[in-house]
Design an enzyme around this catalytic site. Structure first.
Site, PDB file in Angstrom:
ATOM      1  N   GLU A 102       0.841  -1.198   0.000  1.00  0.00           N
ATOM      2  CA  GLU A 102       0.000   0.000   0.000  1.00  0.00           C
ATOM      3  C   GLU A 102       0.872   1.242   0.000  1.00  0.00           C
ATOM      4  O   GLU A 102       1.993   1.213   0.520  1.00  0.00           O
ATOM      5  CB  GLU A 102      -0.893  -0.046   1.260  1.00  0.00           C
ATOM      6  CG  GLU A 102      -1.821   1.119   1.436  1.00  0.00           C
ATOM      7  CD  GLU A 102      -2.891   1.259   0.357  1.00  0.00           C
ATOM      8  OE1 GLU A 102      -2.527   1.596  -0.795  1.00  0.00           O
ATOM      9  OE2 GLU A 102      -4.073   1.077   0.665  1.00  0.00           O
ATOM     10  N   ASP A 103       0.369   2.324  -0.570  1.00  0.00           N
ATOM     11  CA  ASP A 103       1.137   3.573  -0.575  1.00  0.00           C
ATOM     12  C   ASP A 103       1.107   4.246   0.786  1.00  0.00           C
ATOM     13  O   ASP A 103       2.129   4.702   1.284  1.00  0.00           O
ATOM     14  CB  ASP A 103       0.663   4.530  -1.678  1.00  0.00           C
ATOM     15  CG  ASP A 103      -0.819   4.893  -1.591  1.00  0.00           C
ATOM     16  OD1 ASP A 103      -1.562   4.262  -0.810  1.00  0.00           O
ATOM     17  OD2 ASP A 103      -1.249   5.786  -2.345  1.00  0.00           O
ATOM     18  N   ASP A 106      -3.576   5.620   6.644  1.00  0.00           N
ATOM     19  CA  ASP A 106      -3.855   6.701   7.584  1.00  0.00           C
ATOM     20  C   ASP A 106      -4.894   6.239   8.609  1.00  0.00           C
ATOM     21  O   ASP A 106      -4.530   5.860   9.704  1.00  0.00           O
ATOM     22  CB  ASP A 106      -4.174   8.034   6.905  1.00  0.00           C
ATOM     23  CG  ASP A 106      -5.199   7.952   5.798  1.00  0.00           C
ATOM     24  OD1 ASP A 106      -6.069   7.065   5.822  1.00  0.00           O
ATOM     25  OD2 ASP A 106      -5.153   8.816   4.911  1.00  0.00           O
ATOM     26  N   PHE A 155      -1.303  16.379   4.295  1.00  0.00           N
ATOM     27  CA  PHE A 155      -1.700  15.877   2.981  1.00  0.00           C
ATOM     28  C   PHE A 155      -0.467  15.889   2.091  1.00  0.00           C
ATOM     29  O   PHE A 155       0.253  16.874   2.024  1.00  0.00           O
ATOM     30  CB  PHE A 155      -2.815  16.723   2.347  1.00  0.00           C
ATOM     31  CG  PHE A 155      -3.288  16.108   1.064  1.00  0.00           C
ATOM     32  CD1 PHE A 155      -4.167  15.040   1.087  1.00  0.00           C
ATOM     33  CD2 PHE A 155      -2.794  16.534  -0.163  1.00  0.00           C
ATOM     34  CE1 PHE A 155      -4.561  14.419  -0.090  1.00  0.00           C
ATOM     35  CE2 PHE A 155      -3.191  15.924  -1.333  1.00  0.00           C
ATOM     36  CZ  PHE A 155      -4.076  14.861  -1.297  1.00  0.00           C
TER      37      PHE A 155
END
Length: 178
Positions: A102-103, A106, A155
């Site tokens: 997975e990147d 969160d 972000f």
């Protein structure tokens, strides 16, 4: 590039490519050691993890395979909280060692859903490998064995991560400038 502007928002360099690759190599080395006799199926989550998965695979030296799954939970800069499986896995994974690639993790809600879904297919084991982890945002208990980097709750984009589908092609990881 120190700064980039995408769709009216400005981002500055947060993690340069050389540092990213150093951490990817560390994760690959651990996987090579831990799963040496397992022939793991690397299950890359599209779209964001494709760059990480490509670099990781080139650093994996043990026998392994790769496949892709596409899940969606983001829109713009915020998680929708609603997880939709767009493209599933076709391989028979029963008895297999699975490494979800997975990147970013969160809230962990997407990953938890994916682990639960894969678990119904009777794999031997499921391991989680994430380029990035936002520990302060995690809402569920997850065993994320392979984390390249922990980051604050900012972000970000670049290196496969996007802002409204833009910026995935950036070599460095950038953070939003408020």
């Amino acid at each position: 590039m120190d700064k980039v502007t995408i769709k009216g928002k400005t981002f500055k360099t947060f993690i340069p490519e050389a540092e990213i690759l150093k951490h990817v190599k560390e994760v690959a080395d651990r996987i090579n050691h831990d799963l040496a006799d397992k022939n793991p199926l690397m299950l890359a989550v599209l779209n964001g993890a494709f760059v990480f998965a490509a670099d990781l695979m080139r650093m994996i030296t043990i026998p392994c395979e790769i496949s892709f799954v596409k899940l969606a939970s983001y829109q713009g800069t915020a998680s929708t909280g609603k997880i939709t499986e767009v493209l599933g896995i076709n391989e028979d994974i029963s008895g297999r060692t699975i490494v979800i690639v997975e990147d970013i993790v969160d809230t962990g809600l997407t990953m938890k859903r994916m682990v639960e879904t894969l678990g119904t297919r009777r794999p031997e084991s499921i391991h989680i490998c994430s380029l990035l982890l936002k520990p302060d945002k995690l809402q569920v208990d997850l065993d994320i064995e392979y984390v390249a980097m922990k980051i604050p709750n900012d972000f970000i984009l670049g290196y496969g991560l996007d802002y409204d589908q833009q910026g995935r092609n950036l070599r460095d990881i950038y953070t939003l400038v408020e």
